[in-house]
Write a protein that holds these residues in place. Structure first.
Motif, mmCIF file in Angstrom:
data_model
loop_
_atom_site.group_PDB
_atom_site.id
_atom_site.type_symbol
_atom_site.label_atom_id
_atom_site.label_comp_id
_atom_site.label_asym_id
_atom_site.label_seq_id
_atom_site.Cartn_x
_atom_site.Cartn_y
_atom_site.Cartn_z
ATOM 1 N N MET C 1 17.134 26.262 50.138
ATOM 2 C CA MET C 1 17.052 24.844 49.749
ATOM 3 C C MET C 1 15.610 24.394 49.650
ATOM 4 N N ILE C 2 14.836 24.697 50.714
ATOM 5 C CA ILE C 2 13.425 24.292 50.700
ATOM 6 C C ILE C 2 12.697 24.992 49.559
ATOM 7 N N VAL C 3 13.044 26.241 49.355
ATOM 8 C CA VAL C 3 12.358 27.006 48.312
ATOM 9 C C VAL C 3 12.642 26.397 46.946
ATOM 10 N N ALA C 4 13.915 26.148 46.691
ATOM 11 C CA ALA C 4 14.285 25.566 45.401
ATOM 12 C C ALA C 4 13.584 24.229 45.215
ATOM 13 N N LEU C 5 13.611 23.438 46.289
ATOM 14 C CA LEU C 5 13.005 22.114 46.212
ATOM 15 C C LEU C 5 11.502 22.218 45.940
ATOM 16 N N SER C 6 10.856 23.182 46.622
ATOM 17 C CA SER C 6 9.401 23.227 46.399
ATOM 18 C C SER C 6 9.061 23.712 45.004
ATOM 19 N N ILE C 7 9.836 24.636 44.466
ATOM 20 C CA ILE C 7 9.547 25.047 43.082
ATOM 21 C C ILE C 7 9.742 23.850 42.156
ATOM 22 N N PHE C 8 10.804 23.071 42.422
ATOM 23 C CA PHE C 8 11.062 21.871 41.626
ATOM 24 C C PHE C 8 9.891 20.905 41.735
ATOM 25 N N LEU C 9 9.432 20.694 42.978
ATOM 26 C CA LEU C 9 8.348 19.726 43.187
ATOM 27 C C LEU C 9 7.025 20.210 42.583
ATOM 28 N N ILE C 10 6.790 21.518 42.658
ATOM 29 C CA ILE C 10 5.559 22.048 42.055
ATOM 30 C C ILE C 10 5.547 21.750 40.557
ATOM 31 N N THR C 11 6.705 21.937 39.940
ATOM 32 C CA THR C 11 6.790 21.685 38.503
ATOM 33 C C THR C 11 6.527 20.218 38.201
ATOM 34 N N ILE C 12 7.234 19.334 38.929
ATOM 35 C CA ILE C 12 7.051 17.902 38.719
ATOM 36 C C ILE C 12 5.594 17.520 38.995
ATOM 37 N N GLY C 13 5.068 18.089 40.090
ATOM 38 C CA GLY C 13 3.697 17.782 40.459
ATOM 39 C C GLY C 13 2.713 18.202 39.376
ATOM 40 N N SER C 14 2.948 19.368 38.777
ATOM 41 C CA SER C 14 2.048 19.844 37.733
ATOM 42 C C SER C 14 2.055 18.903 36.543
ATOM 43 N N ILE C 15 3.270 18.440 36.183
ATOM 44 C CA ILE C 15 3.356 17.512 35.042
ATOM 45 C C ILE C 15 2.626 16.221 35.378
ATOM 46 N N ALA C 16 2.888 15.722 36.588
ATOM 47 C CA ALA C 16 2.252 14.470 36.995
ATOM 48 C C ALA C 16 0.741 14.625 36.973
ATOM 49 N N PHE C 17 0.268 15.751 37.497
ATOM 50 C CA PHE C 17 -1.172 15.996 37.520
ATOM 51 C C PHE C 17 -1.734 15.993 36.108
ATOM 52 N N HIS C 18 -0.988 16.633 35.213
ATOM 53 C CA HIS C 18 -1.455 16.714 33.829
ATOM 54 C C HIS C 18 -1.634 15.330 33.219
ATOM 55 N N PHE C 19 -0.662 14.466 33.456
ATOM 56 C CA PHE C 19 -0.718 13.162 32.790
ATOM 57 C C PHE C 19 -1.582 12.154 33.527
ATOM 58 N N TRP C 20 -1.626 12.230 34.859
ATOM 59 C CA TRP C 20 -2.289 11.135 35.584
ATOM 60 C C TRP C 20 -3.596 11.508 36.281
ATOM 61 N N SER C 21 -3.984 12.781 36.226
ATOM 62 C CA SER C 21 -5.271 13.094 36.843
ATOM 63 C C SER C 21 -6.375 12.598 35.912
#
Lengths: 609, 210, 278
Positions: C1-21
């Motif tokens: 569960m944690i693993v799946a969630l962190s892969i999900f969050l890494i992806t979301i985080g990368s997108i967010a970083f791309h648009f808002w950094s």
């Protein structure tokens, strides 16, 4: 899923059905060996057992430990560089030492850590065991290979202690700067570096000869090429690449050594170096670049292909599922290997070579993306409808998929000639190659060490420590390299000792440098946990059962674990199937080892679909 | 051995299918039906060929720059080439004799080959000495540098050959190996000798023609 | 569960970083805005693949996590699926490559009317040479380089006489006039890089390399060396100033021709001789 699929299942069940119902011994029968068993060298003194060992398993461990030791130096160098980048005000590094550290870090990591660890370490350990051989084809040459590597490492380290220090020419060692004043270590360090590389190539050729011949000629009965685990396919293809690519490095090194020592002009043009006119004339610096990258690009795949192979096996074992598309995986490995010799100049789009080459090399480079993508698809399709155990090797494999995917996709930026122009020589490149051939293969190495550790020591590594190590390494390195791409977009050039307050660079970019450096320090420190785990578990670790991961491939099926000298006791194993028979419908266990005779498969009742 | 299959057929096998499983169980484990030493030599020759090809590519590329000055070809080089050709022929003869188990003649051939190989090396050194005597140093022009480089690398290959020739000859004289094994070794040395002859002819031809 | 969630969050985080950094490329100041477009195109295609694959992995890890009683599916291959994926990838790759090659063709094809400027690199600094009134750069050879002739011009070449020698690290170029940078180095490799111009090319001793661009925005830009060239690499900076016509003319008028410079140095020599005689 599809009809075709059902068909396959049926075929499978038939085979199992035959196996159980007709449990006569003749289905187990394999023709007698046509070849005599291999004669082994038996050590009879402490020296020949522990130092000049001719046992491939032992040589593999020697290779791995030497490589890891050298790699730690590379890691420390990266700390020093990163501290300089984040806190230039400290002024504790000279520019020349910074460039020396950059150079040594790069060369150590690519050649002396990754190449040596994958081929020398895992190659020696796994090839004879997975192929079902007693040892390598030429054990004595194999031993020489390791010791040549040791000498190469010593020569490399010696360059830290010569006047002028190690070379600071960048790991690419481009002439003319590599051997002219103005570059640190231009008359001492560089020579030792070149000699060390020449020794490495010589040593590697001896090892590579062994890997190739052993894989081709010394497999167990029943082990066809297409029954080999993908690990072996990866290591084998990488070795073939290395045998053809390293000569280019050798040619470049030899000619540059002569340019430097004798004053010939193979690569050295007429030039005025810091106000002094040199005697060279007419040489071509770009020729060196071509030679270097003719080696250098296959080198990327020399590191990547074993990682591809190993991760395929880890994913399959730990999700209890057949690797998806085995044949495609083999073709992709071979295809990538072949193509890798036709893409080298994508490192040279802005090198001043004939710009029309750009069209050709951009095309070949993007073509190589296709087999690489297929591999990624097949890994994730292996997870689909698997039975995924989140063991340490699996965690690292998942980490590999994410980082490799990221690094592979940024490769599409740099491989596409136009997109490369603004990004080349910036931190985008640094981030890309660290992600794709630094972090990704190293995650595989960790996964592989956690996976095969019981095979070497008979004990398991500590799981809790391993998990902490995984999370810090995976998340930390992603935090290092993902933002670094964006520094590249801003246009921060690589190999800069200090950026200063450049008008086009926002101060926040420099702040980002501090963040990255802190992440580097944390990730680096987490490796100490791993080292502790690695050494302590050899004594304190939980005793492993035989075949702890319930894997199919031969290395886990030796009579003793850890395997003894000669690996297989009295009789060599016989192979009855490929290594990916996981969760076969009808069989009681969810795995069937490669050497288990069909008559011994338990409880295989037919479940026709 | 199994019947021959093309590499394409090999790589399209489906190892999980019943028919294939039956066929595969009969496999003996070897990929090609030659000794590991022979295959090893072929691997080394392949790597060596790449090495020399890259030298040749570098040579041809560098030749185009206008500072290139051709070197004279001393007549001694032709003589050395002759020695190499003769030693290759004698080695071929040696394998024939070894096959027919004519011990003395094989032995004589092997000794003669050793003598020729050393003469070749000494001959090459004399050529170096002559050229340097007339002012053709490696530093004076890159064409000279290539000449010295090529002869050195080729010479090192010959020295490697002499090492294995020495081992084989001593084993042959001691008669410590079975007939097939020693013949296998002699064959391998012979193939290597022919290979080095071809390499030399290509390098020499290249330097003559430019 | 944690693993799946962190892969999900890494992806979301990368997108967010791309648009808002805050970190993105500098505003382009040349005609190579289409390089930025190819980058954006690559971003969309590769970004979609990244997100899709990461989500797929996260889903698999969450959905198919280990249960003792469950069995994985037995499925060695699926030809149809594999060939579909192969074709889809091939099409995606072609879509990336084609525009890339088109822009590259423009990049390596210099327009006829481009104004030629020599960029002269040494360890560790920049100088420039303009063609002067005849519009032609004189020939050079490294062996003529000395204190009186810092660019190594061949004195016999008439084209070189009126060349303007800019013995400083600051170059002015005219807005909207295509310019071809002829890149020359007298020692090691260098690379003439102005982030806002996007273009880049190594300078190689022994040959003249080049690239071209049309400046589109007035401004003062920093020149960096983008190919490692020794200890002083990081400090090898210069400036390029894009001017409107009037400012450019003013700057150009201040530059000295080769002929004048030779005359001047001769004068100096004579003076010194006179002094010595005295």
């Amino acid at each position: 899923m599809s009809d075709e699929q059902d068909h396959k299942l049926e075929a499978k069940s038939d085979y199992v059905a035959d196996a159980s119902s007709v449990s006569t011994p003749d289905i187990d029968s394999v023709p007698d060996a046509e070849l005599p068993d291999q004669e082994l060298y038996h050590s009879h003194s402490w020296w020949t057992t522990y130092v000049f060992s001719q046992d491939a398993k032992y040589i593999g461990i020697q290779y791995a430990l030497t490589a890891i030791g050298t790699g730690l130096l590379g890691l420390v160098l990266s700390w020093l560089m990163r501290i300089q980048l984040a806190f230039p005000g400290l002024g504790w590094l000279e520019p020349s030492s910074y460039y020396q550290f950059v150079t040594m870090h790069g060369m150590i990591m690519v050649v002396y850590l990754l190449t040596a660890l994958f081929l020398g370490g895992f190659g020696n350990l796994l090839i004879p065991l997975m192929c079902g051989a007693r040892d390598m084809a030429f054990p004595y040459v194999n031993m020489l290979s390791y010791w040549a590597f040791v000498v190469a490492v010593l020569v490399l380290l010696a360059s830290f202690f010569v006047p002028g220090g190690p070379t600071g020419a960048g790991w690419t060692l481009y002439p003319p700067q590599a051997i002219t004043a103005g570059t640190p270590g231009y008359n001492g360090g560089i020579i030792l570096m070149l000699i060390s590389l020449i020794l490495f190539v010589a040593g590697f050729t001896m090892g590579g000869l062994n890997y190739i011949i052993t894989v081709l000629q010394l497999r167990a009965r029943g082990m066809t090429l297409m029954r080999m685990p993908l690990t072996i396919w990866g290591i084998f293809t990488a070795t073939v690449l290395a045998m053809f690519a390293f000569p280019a490095l050798l040619v470049g090194c030899l000619m540059m050594t002569l340019d430097s020592l004798l004053g010939t002009s193979f690569f050295m043009p007429a030039m005025v170096s810091l106000g002094e006119t040199l005697t060279h004339e007419g040489g071509s610096p770009i020729l060196f670049q071509h030679l270097f990258w003719f080696f250098g690009h296959p080198e990327v795949y020399i590191v990547a292909l074993p990682a591809f192979g190993i991760v395929s096996d880890l994913l399959s074992v730990h999700s209890r599922k057949t690797i998806f598309g085995y044949r495609m995986m083999v073709w992709a490995i071979v295809g990538i290997g072949a193509l890798s010799f036709f893409v080298w100049a994508h490192h040279m789009y802005v090198s001043g070579m004939n710009p029309w080459f750009g069209f050709f090399f951009a095309t070949t480079t993007l073509i190589i993306a296709v087999p690489t993508a297929i591999k990624v698809y097949n890994w994730i399709l292996t997870l689909w409808r698997g039975n995924i155990q989140l063991s340490l090797p699996m965690l690292f494999s998942l980490g590999f998929i994410v980082t490799f995917l990221n690094g592979g996709l940024t490769g599409l930026f740099l491989g596409n000639v136009t997109v490369d122009v603004p990004l080349s020589d910036t931190y985008f490149v640094v981030a890309h190659f660290h992600m794709v051939m630094g972090i990704a293969p190293i995650l595989v190495i960790f996964g592989a060490i956690y996976h095969w550790y019981p095979l070497i020591t008979g004990r398991m590594m500590d799981e809790t420590l391993g998990k902490i190590h995984f999370w810090i390494t995976f998340l930390g390195s992603y935090a290092i390299y993902f933002p670094m791409h964006y520094q590249g977009f801003v246009g921060v050039p690589r190999r800069y000792f200090e950026i200063y307050d450049s008008p086009y660079i926002d101060t926040s970019t420099l702040l980002l440098n501090k963040f990255i450096t802190i992440a580097v320090l944390i990730v680096g420190a987490a490796q100490l946990l791993f080292l502790y785990n690695l050494f302590a578990s050899a004594r304190l670790g939980k005793k492993s059962e035989k075949n702890p991961w319930k894997a199919n491939s031969l290395e886990w099926q030796t009579p003793q674990m850890p395997p003894e000298h000669g690996n297989w006791g009295k009789e060599l194993p016989k192979v009855y199937r490929w290594p990916y028979d996981f969760s076969v419908p009808g069989a009681k266990e969810d795995y069937i080892p490669q050497n288990q005779p069909p008559s011994e498969i338990i409880g295989a009742k037919v479940e026709k679909t | 051995m199994n019947k021959k299959k093309s590499i394409f057929q090999l790589l399209t096998e489906k190892p999980w299918e019943t028919d294939q499983i039956e066929a595969d169980n009969d496999h003996q484990g070897r990929t090609v039906n030659i000794t590991k030493q022979k295959l090893g030599l072929r691997t080394i020759m392949a790597a060596s060929t790449v090495l020399f090809s890259l030298f040749i590519v570098a040579y041809s590329d560098r030749m185009l720059v206008n500072d290139w000055r051709n070197m004279p070809e001393p007549w001694l080089l032709w003589f050395n080439t002759g020695i190499l050709v003769i030693s290759s022929i004698v080695f071929h003869q040696a394998t024939k004799y070894a096959e027919k188990e004519i011990f003395d003649k094989t032995k004589n051939c092997l000794f003669f080959i050793g003598f020729l190989a050393y003469s070749f090396l000494i001959g090459q050194l004399i050529v170096w000495y002559q050229l340097m005597g007339t002012g053709y140093y490696a530093t004076s022009n890159v064409a000279n540098a290539f000449f010295y480089l090529f002869t050195t690398i080729h010479g090192l290959h010959i020295i490697g050959g002499i090492y294995f020739w020495g081992k084989t000859t001593s084993k042959f004289i001691k008669r410590s190996l079975k007939k097939e094994d020693i013949n296998n070794l002699i064959d391998i040395c012979a193939v290597y000798w022919h290979f080095l002859l071809v390499v030399w002819l290509v390098l020499f031809g290249l330097m003559l023609s430019s | 569960m944690i693993v799946a969630l962190s892969i999900f969050l890494i992806t979301i985080g990368s997108i967010a970083f791309h648009f808002w950094s805050p970190w993105w490329w500098t505003e382009v100041a040349s005609n190579w805005g289409n390089m930025d477009d190819t980058i954006l195109l690559t971003f969309w295609i590769t970004g979609a693949v990244f997100v899709a694959i990461c989500f797929f992995v996260a889903y698999c890890v969450w959905k198919f996590s280990y249960k003792k009683e469950r069995r994985a599916e037995y499925k060695p291959e699926d030809k149809k699926l594999e060939s579909r994926l192969t074709w889809a990838t091939a099409i995606g790759v072609a879509a990336l490559l084609a525009p890339g090659l088109v822009v590259w063709n423009q990049y390596v094809t210099v327009p006829e009317n481009a104004y030629k400027v020599e960029v002269f690199a040494y360890q560790w600094g920049w100088k420039y040479r303009l063609p002067g009134e005849d519009g032609k750069l004189g020939k050079t050879d490294i062996k003529y380089i000395n204190d009186d002739n810092p660019f190594g011009l061949i004195i016999e070449d008439p084209n070189g006489k009126d060349d303007l020698l800019v013995d400083a690290d600051e170059l002015h170029v005219l807005k909207d006039r295509p310019v071809k940078f002829e890149l020359r180095t007298i020692d090691v490799l260098h690379n003439f890089y102005v982030p806002q111009f996007r273009g880049k090319m190594d300078m190689v001793p022994g040959i003249i390399t080049y690239y071209w661009l049309t400046p589109t925005r007035v401004g003062d830009f920093e020149v960096l060396c983008a190919e490692y060239c020794g200890t002083g690499h990081y400090a090898m900076r210069g400036r390029v100033i894009v001017d409107e016509e009037k400012d450019y003319k003013k700057w150009e008028a201040k530059q000295v021709t080769f002929e004048k410079m030779l005359a001047k140095s001769k004068e100096n020599d004579n003076l010194q001789l006179v002094k010595k005689e005295k």
